[in-house]
Design an enzyme around this catalytic site. Sequence first.
Site, PDB file in Angstrom:
ATOM      1  N   SER A 194      35.258  41.955  39.810  1.00  0.00           N
ATOM      2  CA  SER A 194      35.184  42.647  38.523  1.00  0.00           C
ATOM      3  C   SER A 194      33.828  42.368  37.874  1.00  0.00           C
ATOM      4  O   SER A 194      32.795  42.697  38.447  1.00  0.00           O
ATOM      5  CB  SER A 194      36.359  42.226  37.639  1.00  0.00           C
ATOM      6  OG  SER A 194      36.482  43.059  36.512  1.00  0.00           O
TER       7      SER A 194
ATOM      8  N   GLU B  79      43.305  50.034  41.516  1.00  0.00           N
ATOM      9  CA  GLU B  79      42.569  49.302  40.485  1.00  0.00           C
ATOM     10  C   GLU B  79      43.035  49.651  39.072  1.00  0.00           C
ATOM     11  O   GLU B  79      43.100  48.807  38.181  1.00  0.00           O
ATOM     12  CB  GLU B  79      41.069  49.605  40.587  1.00  0.00           C
ATOM     13  CG  GLU B  79      40.415  49.179  41.886  1.00  0.00           C
ATOM     14  CD  GLU B  79      39.975  47.717  41.861  1.00  0.00           C
ATOM     15  OE1 GLU B  79      40.215  47.038  40.849  1.00  0.00           O
ATOM     16  OE2 GLU B  79      39.393  47.275  42.872  1.00  0.00           O
TER      17      GLU B  79
ATOM     18  N   HIS C  62      43.864  45.948  40.140  1.00  0.00           N
ATOM     19  CA  HIS C  62      42.625  45.234  39.922  1.00  0.00           C
ATOM     20  C   HIS C  62      42.896  43.727  39.971  1.00  0.00           C
ATOM     21  O   HIS C  62      43.740  43.212  39.236  1.00  0.00           O
ATOM     22  CB  HIS C  62      42.071  45.616  38.548  1.00  0.00           C
ATOM     23  CG  HIS C  62      40.711  45.083  38.248  1.00  0.00           C
ATOM     24  ND1 HIS C  62      39.587  45.452  38.958  1.00  0.00           N
ATOM     25  CD2 HIS C  62      40.280  44.206  37.300  1.00  0.00           C
ATOM     26  CE1 HIS C  62      38.532  44.840  38.456  1.00  0.00           C
ATOM     27  NE2 HIS C  62      38.922  44.071  37.459  1.00  0.00           N
TER      28      HIS C  62
END
Length: 567
Positions: free
Chosen positions: A204, A335, A454
Amino acid sequence: MRWLYIIYISFLSAVLCDPVVRISKGSIRGRTSKSRNGRDFYSFTSIPYAKPPVDELRFKPPQPVDSWDGILDATKEPNICIQNNHFIFLVKDVIEGEEDCLYLNVHSPNLNGKLPVMFWIHGGGFLAGHSRSELYGPDYFMDKDVVFISFNYRLGLFGFISTEDDVIPGNYGMKDQVMALRWVQENIAKFGGDPGQVTVFGESAGGVSTGYHLLSPMSKGLFHKAILQSGSPLCTWAVAPPGLIRKRTEAVATLSGCQADTSSEILDCLQKLPATNLVKTQCKFFEWINHPSVMFPPVIESCDSKEEAFVCKNPITDFKQESIVPTVIGFNSGEGGIFVAELFNETSLRYPEINTDPGRLLSYLIMYQHLVQPKYLEDIKDKVMKKYFPSGKMEDHSHLDAVNMISEGVFVAGSMTMALKLSSPVYFYLFDYEQEFSFNKVYGQCQKHLGVSHGDEMISLFPLKSLIPKELNENDSKVSKLMVDIWVKFASSRTPTVDGTDNGLAWPVFTTVEDSSLLHIDSAQPSVIKNPYEDKFKFWSGLPLTSRLNISIPSISTTKSYVKSEF
């Protein structure tokens, strides 16, 4: 007395057996631990790599730590950097951490070796996250012959505020990362690590950070491979357009009660405020619920700045790679669950206003509102709604369509664009394995099936003890060992390999959107598949998402070339 004697001898033995290492600033004492498979390894935690960034050092570049006498205790968990983590719904109103947080952790199975080094950068939207073992413990990596490093860097306003001039140039969180990388070059040999074989990897915001190190002159020569997980500097949320962070910094000063007209006055006032006061102002920049979720990303500094600039060229308009090193890039198949888990409840869409004002709210969700010329907002909205919600609105049962929209707009497009622009060989992966636990369970209270969200690949890389109270089941454990093996093999060799599979996979270099293949990790027996995101990439690349920066995304070539002579 007999028991006191036994306790004393036990304590003395434990102290004498603890490993002591002499590094550049002084001696440190660590401890021994055991890996997932029961292998002994050495841990040194809470090692200071820079001075505490407090008082006059707040909003300043990290400064080298002073030397110390005696032996420093490197067995305790480090302070986390002060933060408010709005991504995890159970703690979104909690402020935790300290400004004194610039510490790193080193774990090694062999203090006398010359092992590859893996340097982990945590994610969290540049405003949350930490390096403690309760989250990113080394247990899985210590089954392998590799040195593992985790560390903290300044977050939120403390790491990314900027007046976009020489007074507060910004990017202090990124400069912390550079300082930590320099520490590695200076000291890692004392822990059995090879300073000439350092792999930077992150997820991320950590993936974005890793990508920025490929572009930053400050990072050149400090690492030799890179792994970008679910993020790149070319994602819409990864770079601030000119002037935005200056305006937000001025707003922070106003909200904090500062009577400040100049950058110097802003700096002087903000340096004197209690840290918790500054953290509380961050939530005032949300424009809808907790969106846009990234409010203070890295900023583009002046190339003529008096202070050494971390990055002075906008990667979207002026992409320049400084470190030509082999790179792995990838993302997870779902995600978008990071946001959808909050948008829906058990039966319906929680925020129906998204259907009454989609042009504005979609721009917050996908974080392009400050990159797009206003005249294009309606057209983008129409095309996105038509593609993902043919009925013209987000329905109660359209949670998976919302996952796809956010996945592809927020993560896929930027990651593939980065892969195309890099001059070095890129190996692309798609993590598509559904585990018993998913981060969707902490992002929101929606209990619907949202796919591989995610952060879910990190379940395979780290124990995540604060989130997952039990051991992985048999299948999840097999995939975990596969992922760790792939990552370590890449760090240890010139190209990634996928061993332990029935069909002896070769992982091809990513060259074009149309013809390249990805490593598809959907079980302990992964496969190589043709890129399934070709049409989705072209759709998002065809939208004027960066029109305010005077660049047309469709000009991006769907073919890449890399400098083979470097390898």
